[in-house]
Scaffold this motif. Structure first.
Motif, PDB file in Angstrom:
ATOM      1  N   LYS A 342       0.825  -1.218   0.000  1.00  0.00           N
ATOM      2  CA  LYS A 342       0.000   0.000   0.000  1.00  0.00           C
ATOM      3  C   LYS A 342       0.856   1.263   0.000  1.00  0.00           C
ATOM      4  CE  LYS A 342      -3.895  -2.192   2.385  1.00  0.00           C
ATOM      5  NZ  LYS A 342      -4.634  -2.300   3.675  1.00  0.00           N
ATOM      6  N   GLU A 343       1.942   1.256   0.767  1.00  0.00           N
ATOM      7  CA  GLU A 343       2.801   2.431   0.874  1.00  0.00           C
ATOM      8  C   GLU A 343       3.408   2.831  -0.463  1.00  0.00           C
ATOM      9  OE1 GLU A 343       6.918   3.894   3.135  1.00  0.00           O
ATOM     10  OE2 GLU A 343       5.953   2.005   3.718  1.00  0.00           O
ATOM     11  N   PHE A 344       3.829   1.832  -1.239  1.00  0.00           N
ATOM     12  CA  PHE A 344       4.528   2.136  -2.490  1.00  0.00           C
ATOM     13  C   PHE A 344       3.675   1.900  -3.736  1.00  0.00           C
ATOM     14  CE2 PHE A 344       7.851   1.209   0.624  1.00  0.00           C
ATOM     15  CZ  PHE A 344       8.660   2.324   0.479  1.00  0.00           C
ATOM     16  N   GLY A 345       2.462   1.373  -3.556  1.00  0.00           N
ATOM     17  CA  GLY A 345       1.601   1.106  -4.706  1.00  0.00           C
ATOM     18  C   GLY A 345       2.146   0.011  -5.591  1.00  0.00           C
ATOM     19  N   VAL A 346       2.590  -1.076  -4.971  1.00  0.00           N
ATOM     20  CA  VAL A 346       3.201  -2.180  -5.706  1.00  0.00           C
ATOM     21  C   VAL A 346       2.514  -3.496  -5.325  1.00  0.00           C
ATOM     22  CG1 VAL A 346       5.441  -1.020  -5.812  1.00  0.00           C
ATOM     23  CG2 VAL A 346       4.955  -2.614  -3.919  1.00  0.00           C
ATOM     24  N   GLU A 347       2.887  -4.550  -6.053  1.00  0.00           N
ATOM     25  CA  GLU A 347       2.468  -5.917  -5.709  1.00  0.00           C
ATOM     26  C   GLU A 347       3.713  -6.705  -5.337  1.00  0.00           C
ATOM     27  OE1 GLU A 347       0.488  -9.910  -7.820  1.00  0.00           O
ATOM     28  OE2 GLU A 347       0.422  -7.961  -8.849  1.00  0.00           O
ATOM     29  N   VAL A 348       3.627  -7.456  -4.237  1.00  0.00           N
ATOM     30  CA  VAL A 348       4.752  -8.281  -3.808  1.00  0.00           C
ATOM     31  C   VAL A 348       4.334  -9.747  -3.836  1.00  0.00           C
ATOM     32  CG1 VAL A 348       6.370  -8.818  -1.941  1.00  0.00           C
ATOM     33  CG2 VAL A 348       5.651  -6.447  -2.324  1.00  0.00           C
ATOM     34  N   TYR A 357      16.191 -19.624   5.435  1.00  0.00           N
ATOM     35  CA  TYR A 357      17.507 -19.000   5.350  1.00  0.00           C
ATOM     36  C   TYR A 357      17.658 -18.339   3.988  1.00  0.00           C
ATOM     37  CZ  TYR A 357      22.421 -18.021   5.951  1.00  0.00           C
ATOM     38  OH  TYR A 357      23.617 -17.361   6.073  1.00  0.00           O
ATOM     39  N   ILE A 358      17.973 -17.066   3.980  1.00  0.00           N
ATOM     40  CA  ILE A 358      18.202 -16.325   2.743  1.00  0.00           C
ATOM     41  C   ILE A 358      19.634 -16.594   2.280  1.00  0.00           C
ATOM     42  CG2 ILE A 358      18.279 -14.054   1.651  1.00  0.00           C
ATOM     43  CD1 ILE A 358      16.384 -13.078   3.905  1.00  0.00           C
ATOM     44  N   GLN A 359      19.757 -17.134   1.070  1.00  0.00           N
ATOM     45  CA  GLN A 359      21.074 -17.445   0.522  1.00  0.00           C
ATOM     46  C   GLN A 359      21.716 -16.202  -0.096  1.00  0.00           C
ATOM     47  OE1 GLN A 359      22.437 -20.451   0.851  1.00  0.00           O
ATOM     48  NE2 GLN A 359      20.606 -21.446   1.665  1.00  0.00           N
ATOM     49  N   GLU A 360      23.039 -16.211  -0.167  1.00  0.00           N
ATOM     50  CA  GLU A 360      23.737 -15.160  -0.905  1.00  0.00           C
ATOM     51  C   GLU A 360      23.289 -15.226  -2.368  1.00  0.00           C
ATOM     52  OE1 GLU A 360      28.292 -13.584  -1.809  1.00  0.00           O
ATOM     53  OE2 GLU A 360      27.945 -15.260  -0.436  1.00  0.00           O
ATOM     54  N   TYR A 361      23.035 -14.088  -2.983  1.00  0.00           N
ATOM     55  CA  TYR A 361      22.416 -14.063  -4.308  1.00  0.00           C
ATOM     56  C   TYR A 361      23.456 -14.248  -5.409  1.00  0.00           C
ATOM     57  CZ  TYR A 361      19.092 -12.844  -7.942  1.00  0.00           C
ATOM     58  OH  TYR A 361      18.263 -12.881  -9.048  1.00  0.00           O
ATOM     59  N   HIS A 362      23.436 -15.450  -6.010  1.00  0.00           N
ATOM     60  CA  HIS A 362      24.305 -15.760  -7.137  1.00  0.00           C
ATOM     61  C   HIS A 362      23.506 -15.990  -8.412  1.00  0.00           C
ATOM     62  CE1 HIS A 362      27.717 -17.305  -4.304  1.00  0.00           C
ATOM     63  NE2 HIS A 362      27.607 -15.994  -4.304  1.00  0.00           N
ATOM     64  N   THR A 363      22.324 -16.591  -8.292  1.00  0.00           N
ATOM     65  CA  THR A 363      21.424 -16.787  -9.431  1.00  0.00           C
ATOM     66  C   THR A 363      20.015 -16.429  -8.976  1.00  0.00           C
ATOM     67  OG1 THR A 363      20.590 -19.059  -9.094  1.00  0.00           O
ATOM     68  CG2 THR A 363      22.835 -18.822  -9.959  1.00  0.00           C
ATOM     69  N   ASN A 364      19.087 -16.303  -9.939  1.00  0.00           N
ATOM     70  CA  ASN A 364      17.720 -15.940  -9.554  1.00  0.00           C
ATOM     71  C   ASN A 364      17.044 -17.007  -8.707  1.00  0.00           C
ATOM     72  OD1 ASN A 364      17.383 -17.777 -11.620  1.00  0.00           O
ATOM     73  ND2 ASN A 364      15.990 -16.516 -12.813  1.00  0.00           N
ATOM     74  N   LEU A 365      17.615 -18.193  -8.673  1.00  0.00           N
ATOM     75  CA  LEU A 365      17.072 -19.246  -7.806  1.00  0.00           C
ATOM     76  C   LEU A 365      17.300 -18.924  -6.336  1.00  0.00           C
ATOM     77  CD1 LEU A 365      18.272 -22.373  -9.835  1.00  0.00           C
ATOM     78  CD2 LEU A 365      16.032 -21.267  -9.914  1.00  0.00           C
ATOM     79  N   ASP A 366      18.218 -17.987  -6.063  1.00  0.00           N
ATOM     80  CA  ASP A 366      18.485 -17.573  -4.682  1.00  0.00           C
ATOM     81  C   ASP A 366      17.544 -16.451  -4.229  1.00  0.00           C
ATOM     82  OD1 ASP A 366      20.738 -19.304  -4.392  1.00  0.00           O
ATOM     83  OD2 ASP A 366      21.950 -17.872  -5.533  1.00  0.00           O
ATOM     84  N   GLY A 367      16.738 -15.924  -5.148  1.00  0.00           N
ATOM     85  CA  GLY A 367      15.814 -14.849  -4.804  1.00  0.00           C
ATOM     86  C   GLY A 367      14.671 -15.343  -3.934  1.00  0.00           C
ATOM     87  N   MET A 368      14.074 -14.437  -3.167  1.00  0.00           N
ATOM     88  CA  MET A 368      13.006 -14.788  -2.234  1.00  0.00           C
ATOM     89  C   MET A 368      11.631 -14.306  -2.704  1.00  0.00           C
ATOM     90  SD  MET A 368      14.821 -16.434  -0.123  1.00  0.00           S
ATOM     91  CE  MET A 368      13.683 -16.777   1.217  1.00  0.00           C
ATOM     92  N   GLY A 369      11.561 -13.755  -3.910  1.00  0.00           N
ATOM     93  CA  GLY A 369      10.284 -13.271  -4.410  1.00  0.00           C
ATOM     94  C   GLY A 369      10.488 -12.075  -5.321  1.00  0.00           C
ATOM     95  N   TYR A 370       9.414 -11.287  -5.489  1.00  0.00           N
ATOM     96  CA  TYR A 370       9.420 -10.220  -6.484  1.00  0.00           C
ATOM     97  C   TYR A 370       8.572  -9.035  -6.039  1.00  0.00           C
ATOM     98  CZ  TYR A 370      10.664 -14.408  -9.077  1.00  0.00           C
ATOM     99  OH  TYR A 370      11.258 -15.577  -9.468  1.00  0.00           O
ATOM    100  N   VAL A 371       8.971  -7.852  -6.519  1.00  0.00           N
ATOM    101  CA  VAL A 371       8.146  -6.659  -6.398  1.00  0.00           C
ATOM    102  C   VAL A 371       7.758  -6.239  -7.809  1.00  0.00           C
ATOM    103  CG1 VAL A 371       8.011  -4.267  -5.618  1.00  0.00           C
ATOM    104  CG2 VAL A 371       9.389  -5.916  -4.330  1.00  0.00           C
ATOM    105  N   VAL A 372       6.468  -5.971  -8.029  1.00  0.00           N
ATOM    106  CA  VAL A 372       5.971  -5.541  -9.335  1.00  0.00           C
ATOM    107  C   VAL A 372       5.369  -4.148  -9.186  1.00  0.00           C
ATOM    108  CG1 VAL A 372       4.470  -6.095 -11.279  1.00  0.00           C
ATOM    109  CG2 VAL A 372       5.389  -7.945  -9.872  1.00  0.00           C
ATOM    110  N   ALA A 373       5.816  -3.229 -10.059  1.00  0.00           N
ATOM    111  CA  ALA A 373       5.310  -1.852  -9.992  1.00  0.00           C
ATOM    112  C   ALA A 373       4.907  -1.371 -11.377  1.00  0.00           C
ATOM    113  CB  ALA A 373       6.371  -0.918  -9.411  1.00  0.00           C
ATOM    114  N   THR A 374       3.842  -0.572 -11.443  1.00  0.00           N
ATOM    115  CA  THR A 374       3.436   0.079 -12.690  1.00  0.00           C
ATOM    116  C   THR A 374       3.382   1.586 -12.460  1.00  0.00           C
ATOM    117  OG1 THR A 374       1.084  -0.166 -12.150  1.00  0.00           O
ATOM    118  CG2 THR A 374       2.090  -1.893 -13.503  1.00  0.00           C
TER     119      THR A 374
END
Length: 399
Positions: A342-348, A357-374
């Motif tokens: 709501k604060e940023f007008g985005v979809e998460v 456990y959040i892995q060190e980011y080496h490939t997109n498989l290490d990502g924890m999700g996405y933010v979508v903005a228009t």
């Protein structure tokens, strides 16, 4: 009239959007995945824990349930199986020979070079028996070394000199299912993604996307944006290269995802091809928001031999995403995601849980999700997406 049945190969997090969409369109959805805790199982009408690379077992499941269509979307590992089932049951699908070809990055690159598909030069295939020292003497550096199969930038690295080549080849070979790697000339350029859909022999180039990437040596995706920001002439040339690539590979059906580099002089170098819809919310969110056309819905309909509709379903907008490439650590507490939306007008969209456990980011498989903005401009959409991502990063409590 009975509801048509569609089998979706793979039920991981990114496949949940495909399963939900197929359900929304009114189809009876079956899915298989080797992970008994696969996210998509919760949304399917029927599921089975099954290795998606086991073509015969998946065929038996499809046949016993008399499915009307079979597809995969965001995983390369399901492409061959979906093609195999479609061919055996006489369903719409990618021909098996092309599915096998696309799996091998070296053969694809060789095919493009011989048919002058784009502006990229010759490449080399290596395996455990290759004389790397001899090969290193005839290569012009820098080069990219990557597995002949796989996705998500896993096993890929840039090599600056002959002294680094052997270790990079070993890294790529060990990251490959077939234990083979490809060496190609390193191209200085900006990376873009292209999504296409082949239906009834007609190629529909759905979108050209700007990509945000990590720095060397991993070259992993951090986000996408539409419009691409490229000159119209360059986008037109990209689309011509993509169409020629699809024809050269004899891809007769389904979604095609390509990554390419564009140089300052407008030269186009296709660096990766997937005979399936792109991951990272490309098919489920980015293309429909950026083009107005429901790419994923049309892919699903075509899979069960129902009519497709390429007219706009929403007004196209400027869209940008950010992958949740976060600081490593064990999650003790998550932020209030709905408040951030709501604060940023985005979809998460995320798959984070307390205790993960959040892995060190080496490939997109290490990502924890996405933010979508228009927004009304790409710059504003990117600003919103990045700000929301940074808020999530800051407010996650780690152990």
């Amino acid at each position: 009239m009975s509801t048509k049945k569609i089998l979706i190969i793979g039920a991981g997090f990114l496949q949940t959007f495909v399963i939900k969409k197929a359900k929304e369109l009114g189809y009876y959805v079956l899915t298989v995945d080797g992970n008994p805790q696969a996210d998509g199982f919760a949304y399917a009408d029927q599921y089975l824990c099954l290795d998606i690379k086991n073509e015969k077992a998946c065929l038996e499941y499809a046949e016993s349930n008399q499915v009307d269509g079979v597809m995969t979307a965001a995983t390369d590992f399901g492409v061959l199986t979906a093609s195999y089932i479609a061919q055996k049951l006489g369903l719409p699908g990618l021909n098996y020979e092309s599915a096998e070809l696309v799996k091998n990055k070296y053969l694809v690159r060789k095919c493009f070079y011989e048919n002058k598909v784009d502006d990229t030069g010759e490449s080399y295939e290596v395996h455990e028996g290759t004389d790397i020292e001899k090969l290193s003497a005839i290569i012009s550096y820098p080069v990219m070394v990557k597995p002949c199969d796989g996705s998500g930038s896993r096993g890929a690295s840039r090599v600056e000199s002959a002294a680094e080549l052997s270790a990079a080849c070993e890294f790529a070979i060990n990251s490959s299912v077939s234990n083979r790697a490809e060496i190609e000339r390193f191209i200085e350029g900006d990376e873009y993604g292209v999504e296409s859909l082949v239906v009834n022999g007609t190629i529909h180039v759905m979108a050209v996307m700007k990509k945000l990437m990590t720095n060397p040596p991993y070259y992993a995706e951090l986000g996408h944006a539409i419009p691409s920001g490229l000159p119209e002439k360059t986008e037109h040339y990209i689309k011509r290269c993509v169409e020629k690539a699809i024809k050269t590979l004899k891809i007769n059906f389904g979604a095609v995802n390509m990554d390419l580099l564009v140089t300052e002089k407008g030269k186009v170098h296709i660096v990766d091809v997937g005979a399936r819809m792109g991951g990272n919310l490309i098919g489920s969110h980015i293309v429909v928001l950026g083009s107005g056309t429901d790419y994923l819905a049309n892919l699903i309909r075509a899979t069960v031999n129902d009519p497709v509709d390429f007219s706009a379903v929403v007004s196209p907008k400027c869209v940008a995403t950010r992958l949740l490439a976060l600081t490593p650590g064990k999650i003790q507490k998550l932020p209030n995601i709905s408040h951030i939306e709501k604060e940023f007008g985005v979809e998460v969209q995320h798959h984070m849980h307390v205790g993960d456990y959040i892995q060190e980011y080496h490939t997109n498989l290490d990502g924890m999700g996405y933010v979508v903005a228009t927004a009304d401009s790409v710059l504003e959409a990117e600003r919103k997406a990045e700000a929301a991502k940074q808020k999530i990063e800051k407010e996650i409590m780690r152990g």
